[in-house]
Design an enzyme around this catalytic site. Structure first.
Site: not given
Ligand code: CS2
Ligand code: MG
Length: 402
Positions: A147, A262, A402
């Site tokens: 990523r 997620e 966010w």
């Molecule tokens: C993110 C995460 O990993 C990802 O794809 O979206 O870092 C997310 O921001 C965090 O898990 C939030 O706690």
């Molecule tokens: Mg994410």
């Protein structure tokens, strides 16, 4: 096999984690991750005050019945706190069942469907060239999927860019940090980022990117179309997922694969997205989507509609969740990819585990159960330390995702 006791262990080896430990009359215990980043104590209380009193004395073998008991029995259904608590119970009971059967959990889920679990890592940089160095580092580590996130010119902060050499950890101690956002600056920048990545690293490596809920559907369509020449493995959270039909607009304009989920916690959050094939990967996780039992149901619906799994695996999901995810990933037929942000050595010491990384793939190991434990004495050394996820505002100060 009666449940005789259960306890919630809150620990902060660099970041907060919430773990449920369920003990049985036979002396066998199981673990479940219950960590909800920035809202940890809500789940700890839900478990301590509203779940544990209900499960003491019940049969640990009855995983599905206990899941339904906690889901339907609460009356107030769904939501990240409730479903993370149910997930922790479910995961712990699968751990117990594997230990009693003397089998790794993936064998109870139908056995291995592949040799290993392809994972992706988090390369990021303050600018494009910094991000190029980070991708090169992950290639050196052996990742086949990476990523890529970068600072955006003109913006003082943005999602996914670490501070210093530490892995990216969004939650900050004390108050919620405020980020600033410009959609126009981002949309103008992101194709340049991936043009550079492809020119530097070629076409073989799988490249992923997380928009993190920040665009409208038509803006996401523009982003997806602008990235088509760089054939991303996926564009994640292009727009907030609450409005599932909003993804129709993105689908009409771009073939860039889409991943979302997620923040989802039940099958109902993604039912339309999957049934209308509006996405290509579903990101739901063991810890936030009701545990292994519910994740299997989501994956089964996804399989019918040619949607693959791509479970969340950020540092705020504990090694207990990572272990459970790998057992699920190894077995589920329509597996896509597993996110793997490496935990710190401190965290790994609190949660000794069997799973391992080798040349871009991970393996859950063959220990009975999940193959993960918690060192409660060490966990007690790291007291809970309140931390909050950032908030995000556009340049004129308007609250934004966010
Ligand atoms: C993110 C995460 O990993 C990802 O794809 O979206 O870092 C997310 O921001 C965090 O898990 C939030 O706690
Ligand atoms: Mg994410």
């Amino acid at each position: 096999m009666q449940i005789t006791d259960a306890r919630v262990i809150v620990t902060c080896p660099g970041r907060n984690f919430v773990t449920l430990k369920i003990l049985t009359e036979d002396g066998v215990y199981g673990l479940g991750d219950a960590t909800l980043n920035g809202r940890e104590l809500a789940v700890a209380s839900y478990l301590n005050d509203h779940v544990i009193p209900l499960i003491i004395g019940r049969d640990a073998r009855r995983i599905e019945d206990l899941w339904q008991y906690l889901y339907k029995g609460a009356y107030w259904r769904r939501g990240p706190v409730t479903m993370s608590a149910i997930a922790a119970v479910d995961t712990a009971l699968w751990d117990i069942k594997g230990k009693v059967a003397n089998l790794p959990v993936y064998q109870l889920l139908g056995g291995a469907s592949r040799e290993g679990v392809m994972v992706y890592g988090h390369a990021n940089g303050t600018d494009v060239e910094d991000a190029v160095k980070s991708v090169a580092h992950y290639l050196d580590l052996g990742y086949k999927a990476i990523r890529v996130q970068s600072g955006v010119p003109g913006l003082s902060s943005t999602y996914g860019v670490g501070r210093g050499t530490m892995p990216y950890e969004p939650a900050e101690k004390g108050a919620a940090p405020e980020n600033r956002w410009s959609t126009e600056a981002y949309l103008n920048f992101v194709p340049k980022l991936f043009a550079r990545m492809r020119s530097e690293f070629g076409d073989e490596i799988h490249l992923l990117h997380d928009v993190h809920h920040r665009l409208t559907p038509i803006e996401a369509a523009r982003a997806g179309r602008s990235l088509e020449p760089y054939h991303l493995f996926w564009l994640e959270d292009p727009t907030p997922g609450e409005l599932q039909q909003g993804f129709r607009l993105i689908r009409q304009h771009t073939v860039t694969p889409l991943a979302v989920g997620e923040v989802f916690n039940t099958i109902f959050d993604c039912q339309q997205l999957i049934q209308e094939q509006l996405i290509d990967y579903i990101r739901t996780t063991v810890v936030h989507a009701g545990g292994i039992s519910h994740l299997r149901k989501i994956a089964a619906l996804a399989e019918l509609h040619q949607v693959r799994t791509g479970s969340h695996g950020a540092t705020d999901l504990s090694p207990v969740c990572m272990a459970a995810a790998l057992h699920f990933d190894l077995s589920v037929h329509n597996f896509g990819v597993q996110e793997y942000m490496r935990h710190t050595d401190e965290t790994d010491a609190v949660f000794p585990h069997e799973y391992g990384f080798q040349d871009g793939f991970m393996y859950p190991g063959d220990a009975p159960g999940l193959g993960v434990d918690i060192d409660e004495d060490l966990a007690a050394v790291y007291a809970y330390d309140p931390a909050f996820l950032p908030v995000n505002r556009t340049l004129d100060g308007t609250m934004h995702s966010w």
